[in-house]
Design an enzyme around this catalytic site. Structure first.
Site: not given
Ligand code: BQF
Length: 293
Positions: A52, A96, A119
């Site tokens: 991010k 987060q 968010d």
């Molecule tokens: C990709 C997330 C579960 C729990 C908390 C690119 C992300 C993920 C995958 C990413 C996620 C999932 C995020 C890919 C943010 C998505 O190339 O497939 C980017 O950074 N995500 C999060 O902040 O918290 C989570 C999933």
């Protein structure tokens, strides 16, 4: 079958955002500024927050990372939230998830000023979303809507079956797709762990949104020919041949299901990257006071 390329679309949107930042600079406006609070050292959370922050840098946004230790008290974390609420430099911020067990995540979410809740997890934003009022959309559902929109996928009158009823994906995407909107007007079925025959429900779907967190749950025999398949799953499965000892797979058995689909999102490189760009879009809206003023 067409692949919905989340990496490519995310790159396009980031280029658009970078141009917006140039405009803002030329007009002497305020550069959007996102803050991210990362508690502890969970590797997945660290990698999400890093991506991010990196994305902010790519588009020219300011970003601030705050990284309290895993043993930070709830009161201390609430104080960090209060300071971010009050800091006029910060347009929007995220805490987060998941948080350590000794911290009440609901209490923390409630403490975030809805105006800075990029968010979209605060009940005020969730309620406004449900009512169709101006709000920050949660990043993953926002990313899915953007994919359907930019790929010109018709949703009106379609039957959408959502797998999973979480607060951050299943429930909000169900509301959004059923709403009267450009991307919307679907007939939505929500399925979950107590659904009697998930396969039977899924086979009726024109659009499937899979968000249950079970690797390769959706098999070819659960998918109608020509269905649109959106895979939200990000599951780590052991893989001795992979660099990190694991690889990411979706909730959909891609190899089986892709040939039957009209459009499908891959994992990785599908919904995930769009989640991150949606957060940037929300931060731009926050800096412009588009949602609240
Ligand atoms: C990709 C997330 C579960 C729990 C908390 C690119 C992300 C993920 C995958 C990413 C996620 C999932 C995020 C890919 C943010 C998505 O190339 O497939 C980017 O950074 N995500 C999060 O902040 O918290 C989570 C999933």
């Amino acid at each position: 079958m067409e692949i919905i390329d989340g990496n490519k679309l995310a790159k396009t949107i980031k280029e658009e955002l970078a141009q917006e930042v140039e405009q803002i600079k030329a007009n002497g406006g305020k550069i959007p500024h996102l803050a991210a609070v990362l508690v502890g050292n969970d590797p997945a959370s660290q990698s999400y927050v890093r991506s991010k922050v990196r994305s902010c840098e790519m588009v020219g946004f300011e970003s601030t990372m705050i990284t309290p230790d895993a043993d930070v008290s709830e009161a201390e974390l609430l104080d960090i939230v209060k300071q971010l609420n009050e800091n006029p430099e910060i347009d929007g911020f995220i805490v987060q998830l998941p948080l350590p067990a000794h911290i009440d995540a609901e209490k923390v979410t409630l403490a975030i000023d809805p105006k800075k809740d990029v968010d979209g997890f605060h009940p005020q934003n969730f309620g406004r979303m449900a009512l169709g009022l101006p709000c920050y959309l949660p990043a993953t559902p926002f990313g899915i809507i953007t994919m359907l929109d930019r790929y010109g996928i018709e949703t009106s009158g379609k039957h959408c079956v959502v797998l999973g009823r979480s607060n951050i994906v299943g429930t909000p995407i169900s509301l959004l797709l059923s709403r009267k909107a450009k991307v919307g007007n679907c007939t939505v079925t929500i399925t979950h762990s107590r659904t009697k025959n998930i396969g039977e429900e899924l086979r009726r779907a024109d659009i499937i949104v899979a968000a249950i967190g079970i690797p390769h749950f959706v098999k070819a025999n659960m998918v109608k020919d020509g269905a649109v398949v959106i895979d939200v799953g990000i599951n780590r499965v052991d893989d001795a041949t992979a660099k990190r000892g694991y690889r990411l797979v979706g909730d959909v058995d891609y190899a089986e299901v892709a040939p039957k689909s009209s459009f499908i999102t891959p994992v990785p490189g599908g919904v995930g990257p769009m989640t991150v760009t949606s957060l940037l879009l929300n931060t731009l809206r926050a800096s412009r006071k588009e949602v609240y003023d």
